[in-house]
Design an enzyme around this catalytic site. Structure first.
Site, PDB file in Angstrom:
ATOM      1  CG  HIS A 515      -1.669  -1.335   1.349  1.00  0.00           C
ATOM      2  ND1 HIS A 515      -2.126  -1.816   2.538  1.00  0.00           N
ATOM      3  CD2 HIS A 515      -1.995  -2.257   0.420  1.00  0.00           C
ATOM      4  CE1 HIS A 515      -2.707  -2.995   2.340  1.00  0.00           C
ATOM      5  NE2 HIS A 515      -2.629  -3.278   1.063  1.00  0.00           N
TER       6      HIS A 515
HETATM    7  C1  LIG Z   1       0.274  -9.684  -1.102  1.00  0.00           C
HETATM    8  C2  LIG Z   1      -0.634  -8.493  -1.275  1.00  0.00           C
HETATM    9  C3  LIG Z   1      -1.748  -8.366  -0.467  1.00  0.00           C
HETATM   10  C4  LIG Z   1      -2.600  -7.262  -0.620  1.00  0.00           C
HETATM   11  N1  LIG Z   1      -3.720  -7.186   0.147  1.00  0.00           N
HETATM   12  C5  LIG Z   1      -4.558  -6.138   0.013  1.00  0.00           C
HETATM   13  C6  LIG Z   1      -5.742  -6.049   0.788  1.00  0.00           C
HETATM   14  O1  LIG Z   1      -6.044  -6.951   1.566  1.00  0.00           O
HETATM   15  N2  LIG Z   1      -6.540  -4.957   0.633  1.00  0.00           N
HETATM   16  C7  LIG Z   1      -6.238  -3.955  -0.230  1.00  0.00           C
HETATM   17  O2  LIG Z   1      -6.988  -2.975  -0.307  1.00  0.00           O
HETATM   18  N3  LIG Z   1      -5.128  -4.040  -0.997  1.00  0.00           N
HETATM   19  C8  LIG Z   1      -4.290  -5.093  -0.904  1.00  0.00           C
HETATM   20  N4  LIG Z   1      -3.172  -5.166  -1.667  1.00  0.00           N
HETATM   21  C9  LIG Z   1      -2.905  -4.085  -2.594  1.00  0.00           C
HETATM   22  C10 LIG Z   1      -3.727  -4.243  -3.848  1.00  0.00           C
HETATM   23  O3  LIG Z   1      -3.383  -5.449  -4.472  1.00  0.00           O
HETATM   24  C11 LIG Z   1      -3.492  -3.036  -4.744  1.00  0.00           C
HETATM   25  O4  LIG Z   1      -3.957  -1.873  -4.076  1.00  0.00           O
HETATM   26  C12 LIG Z   1      -4.235  -3.141  -6.052  1.00  0.00           C
HETATM   27  O5  LIG Z   1      -3.958  -4.355  -6.691  1.00  0.00           O
HETATM   28  C13 LIG Z   1      -3.838  -1.964  -6.920  1.00  0.00           C
HETATM   29  O6  LIG Z   1      -4.421  -2.103  -8.185  1.00  0.00           O
HETATM   30  P1  LIG Z   1      -3.764  -1.382  -9.438  1.00  0.00           P
HETATM   31  O7  LIG Z   1      -4.527  -1.823 -10.616  1.00  0.00           O
HETATM   32  O8  LIG Z   1      -3.648   0.065  -9.146  1.00  0.00           O
HETATM   33  O9  LIG Z   1      -2.269  -1.918  -9.478  1.00  0.00           O
HETATM   34  P2  LIG Z   1      -1.687  -3.440  -9.770  1.00  0.00           P
HETATM   35  O10 LIG Z   1      -2.635  -4.415  -9.217  1.00  0.00           O
HETATM   36  O11 LIG Z   1      -0.328  -3.387  -9.257  1.00  0.00           O
HETATM   37  O12 LIG Z   1      -1.738  -3.516 -11.321  1.00  0.00           O
HETATM   38  C14 LIG Z   1      -0.861  -2.764 -12.124  1.00  0.00           C
HETATM   39  C15 LIG Z   1      -0.539  -3.566 -13.360  1.00  0.00           C
HETATM   40  O13 LIG Z   1       0.241  -2.728 -14.212  1.00  0.00           O
HETATM   41  C16 LIG Z   1       1.230  -3.532 -14.819  1.00  0.00           C
HETATM   42  N5  LIG Z   1       2.328  -2.661 -15.251  1.00  0.00           N
HETATM   43  C17 LIG Z   1       3.212  -1.990 -14.471  1.00  0.00           C
HETATM   44  N6  LIG Z   1       4.078  -1.308 -15.237  1.00  0.00           N
HETATM   45  C18 LIG Z   1       3.733  -1.530 -16.518  1.00  0.00           C
HETATM   46  C19 LIG Z   1       4.271  -1.096 -17.767  1.00  0.00           C
HETATM   47  N7  LIG Z   1       5.329  -0.276 -17.826  1.00  0.00           N
HETATM   48  N8  LIG Z   1       3.674  -1.534 -18.899  1.00  0.00           N
HETATM   49  C20 LIG Z   1       2.596  -2.366 -18.865  1.00  0.00           C
HETATM   50  N9  LIG Z   1       2.068  -2.816 -17.713  1.00  0.00           N
HETATM   51  C21 LIG Z   1       2.624  -2.398 -16.547  1.00  0.00           C
HETATM   52  C22 LIG Z   1       1.633  -4.507 -13.735  1.00  0.00           C
HETATM   53  O14 LIG Z   1       2.253  -5.654 -14.271  1.00  0.00           O
HETATM   54  C23 LIG Z   1       0.297  -4.795 -13.065  1.00  0.00           C
HETATM   55  O15 LIG Z   1      -0.339  -5.931 -13.597  1.00  0.00           O
HETATM   56  C24 LIG Z   1      -2.312  -6.264  -1.566  1.00  0.00           C
HETATM   57  C25 LIG Z   1      -1.186  -6.395  -2.383  1.00  0.00           C
HETATM   58  C26 LIG Z   1      -0.357  -7.497  -2.247  1.00  0.00           C
HETATM   59  C27 LIG Z   1       0.826  -7.634  -3.140  1.00  0.00           C
END
Ligand SMILES: Cc1cc2nc3c(=O)[nH]c(=O)nc-3n(C[C@H](O)[C@H](O)[C@H](O)COP(=O)(O)OP(=O)(O)OC[C@H]3O[C@@H](n4cnc5c(N)ncnc54)[C@H](O)[C@@H]3O)c2cc1C
Length: 586
Positions: A515
């Site tokens: 986070h």
């Molecule tokens: C082990 C773990 C437990 C968690 N538990 C919780 C929880 O219980 N509650 C909660 O609220 N949150 C939790 N989180 C956090 C939550 O997973 C994230 O807040 C959420 O997934 C964010 O979503 P996002 O789409 O912004 O980013 P991400 O899920 O990180 O997705 C971003 C995507 O962009 C891709 N990407 C990055 N750079 C590039 C690039 N240059 N070109 C193309 N693609 C790219 C990545 O590969 C990724 O697939 C947890 C995270 C982890 C790792």
């Protein structure tokens, strides 16, 4: 560089934020939408038989490959940073679904005052109350404006829980300190693991207000408004760091992908590593599309009318810096915005408790448990405590696996090897549990992200450099909350308790949480923010930035419901207004 036919919208990143935007645009408009994801393809059926602790939880198969790209870290601006070659404090994901595949699915909302932190804190405690060098900001939006979108998120996920405040009416048994909700949770609370039940009863006996943790591992079968059905959690214990074997955990691949895959106007390209956002400079100032390296190593330009960054905190920030969009933040002058306000939720194993009886802790889910938020509310006067803000305590039955959870021993066990150590490790394996604390992290002028002047990724692009350390506010908060957790553990009947030793420097080796927020923050003025509260770039109106990178500071609560609520709000604004009149959204 090969140029592809133009599309209406390109989305960088196929995690929760990117795929929710793709679903909304794809299902509600006829726009052509392309999602570019750097990692591999995934679907929920991949996890049906995959409960391998070594592969998923120890070798971290779903996380970003650090040999190809990582970040560098230093504690303050006077030092050189070094690359993080092993996963530690955070675990960024890669592949379709992003970290949303292997998350824990704990889904609390942010407290209402988090969105107006600067003005509320100043009004309550005076202008000098915030720590010296803070960079705390208001978000330019209120909780009341966001509440309908939070409710949509709960319905999307099927969140299980017990409401504590419905439109101002406090409900015993729920979190009475939370912001008001317009509706109850869609599904009832999950089952309570034994250790969490001990915690609940002890917390209550001490006068606290425990409540079941809101969970997107759902308690029973549920069909969401998109028509997606999931069954209830089986408490198998393989949850955080794993995809869900039975599909009870809300994941982008089980909630969003099935809808996206049916839409001919949306396509998803994996192995597509985005390097730059291309844009027309002033006076036109508009994004033209993105360049990426495809799975075969070929450089490709994807033109698009609207560009969305949804590549999580680090890459949202890094892509702006690499592309030369906006002014990088300079802590020496205070000028610039890109890279400012780096924060990381403060999580502590506040009290590790050892019991005489077995706890059956191999059962559980990433979010089943009990919490109390008596020290998370904004009406608690902390002016005499030496720190501002707070957080919540929790006891969860994650489902502990033998490799990772083995060998945590009470401080009284002096053996560090040999038969005495083995005997104690076997005895305590199922008799150990942790009361955790999750707290807010204020933004400071000296915690930031910029491009590293030395280290590069495998494509030759500078790595992102984090300059990050805890300050006295966080250290005092940790000192204050640790004895409270110890007191609760004692009331639970623990035979021995290891208290958290205290926060020193930011530790890149201890898992904190994933986070991490800031870098492209939202606000009501381009003078201090990169995007508006519609997540629209202040200078390039056809560029939108989704995710925790837009949060000015870190709340105590986990961020994903808030990330998704903002995505819904932005999608509505784009579909209802921007598409008719492209330009700044007011
Ligand atoms: C082990 C773990 C437990 C968690 N538990 C919780 C929880 O219980 N509650 C909660 O609220 N949150 C939790 N989180 C956090 C939550 O997973 C994230 O807040 C959420 O997934 C964010 O979503 P996002 O789409 O912004 O980013 P991400 O899920 O990180 O997705 C971003 C995507 O962009 C891709 N990407 C990055 N750079 C590039 C690039 N240059 N070109 C193309 N693609 C790219 C990545 O590969 C990724 O697939 C947890 C995270 C982890 C790792």
């Amino acid at each position: 560089m090969k140029t592809l036919p133009a599309v209406d919208a390109v989305i960088v990143g196929g995690g929760w934020a990117g795929l929710l935007m793709a679903k909304e645009l794809g299902a509600r408009t006829s726009l052509s939408v392309v999602v570019l994801e750097r990692g591999p393809s995934r679907q929920s059926s991949d996890y049906a038989t995959d409960m391998d602790e070594l592969d998923y939880a120890i070798r971290l198969r779903m996380m970003q490959d650090l040999s190809s790209e990582t970040v560098t870290l230093r504690h303050d601006g006077s030092r050189s940073a070094v690359p993080l070659r092993q996963h530690g404090a955070f675990l960024p994901g890669a592949g379709v679904g992003g970290s949303g595949e292997h998350w824990n699915a704990q889904v609390p909302r942010f407290l209402p005052d988090c969105f107006e932190l600067l003005s509320k804190t100043t009004a309550r405690y005076g202008a000098n109350a915030l720590p010296e060098g803070h960079a705390v900001r208001d978000w330019g939006i209120t909780y009341a404006e966001l509440e309908p979108y939070y409710t949509r998120v709960d319905k999307l996920l099927g969140t299980s829980g017990q409401a504590g405040n419905i439109r101002g009416q406090l409900i015993d048994g729920g979190n009475i300190f939370e912001g008001w909700r317009s509706e109850p949770y869609p599904t009832p609370p999950t089952k309570v693991p034994y250790f969490a039940a001990l915690f609940r009863d002890a917390a209550k006996s001490l006068g606290y207000h425990p409540y079941p943790a809101p969970s997107a591992n759902i308690s029973r079968a549920y069909t969401n408004p998109d028509g997606i059905s999931r069954g209830g959690c089986t408490y198998c214990g393989f949850c955080g760091r794993f995809g869900c074997m039975v599909g009870a955990k809300a994941q982008p691949t089980n909630l969003l992908l099935p809808i996206i895959q049916k839409r001919k106007n949306v396509s998803l390209r994996t192995g597509a590593r985005v390097r730059r956002i291309l844009f027309e400079p002033a006076p036109k100032f508009a994004a033209r599309g993105v360049s990426y390296v495809d799975a075969r190593g070929q450089e490709v330009f994807q033109p698009a009318s609207v560009v969305f960054l949804a590549s999580w905190t680090f890459n949202n920030t890094r892509l702006l810096l690499l592309s030369g969009i906006g002014e990088p933040y300079d802590p020496a002058t205070g000028r610039g915005t890109v890279g400012s306000n780096l924060t990381h939720q403060v999580t502590l194993p506040a009290a590790t408790a050892f019991f005489d009886q077995p706890l059956n802790r191999f059962m559980g889910s990433g979010s089943a448990g009990f919490l109390f938020s008596d020290y998370d509310r904004d009406d608690l006067d902390r002016s005499s405590l030496g720190f501002l803000r707070g957080g919540y305590f929790g006891a969860r039955g994650y489902g502990f696996q033998p490799i990772g959870a083995f060998g945590v021993l009470p401080n009284s066990v002096k053996a560090t090897w040999g038969s005495d150590w083995k005997k104690a490790a076997v005895f305590f394996y199922d008799r150990t549990a942790t009361i955790g604390f999750a707290g807010e992290h204020l933004a400071y002028k000296t915690n930031l992200m910029d491009l590293d002047p030395v280290y590069k990724d495998t494509l030759g692009d500078p790595l992102l450099r984090l300059t990050l350390d805890w300050r006295d506010n966080e250290r005092r908060m940790a000192e204050f909350v640790t004895p409270i957790a110890v007191q609760v553990a004692r009331a639970m009947g623990a035979r021995e308790i290891n208290a958290f030793p205290g926060l020193r420097s930011y530790d890149a080796t201890r898992y904190n949480s994933t986070h991490v927020q800031g870098g492209t923050i939202m606000g009501d003025s381009p003078a201090h923010a990169v995007v508006s509260p519609y997540l629209q770039h202040w200078q390039l109106p056809n560029l939108f930035i989704l995710g925790g990178s837009t949060f000015p500071q870190n709340a105590s609560a986990n961020p994903t419901p808030t990330i998704l609520a903002f995505v819904y709000r932005t999608a509505d604004a784009i579909i209802d207004r921007y598409l008719k009149h492209p330009g700044p959204l007011a």
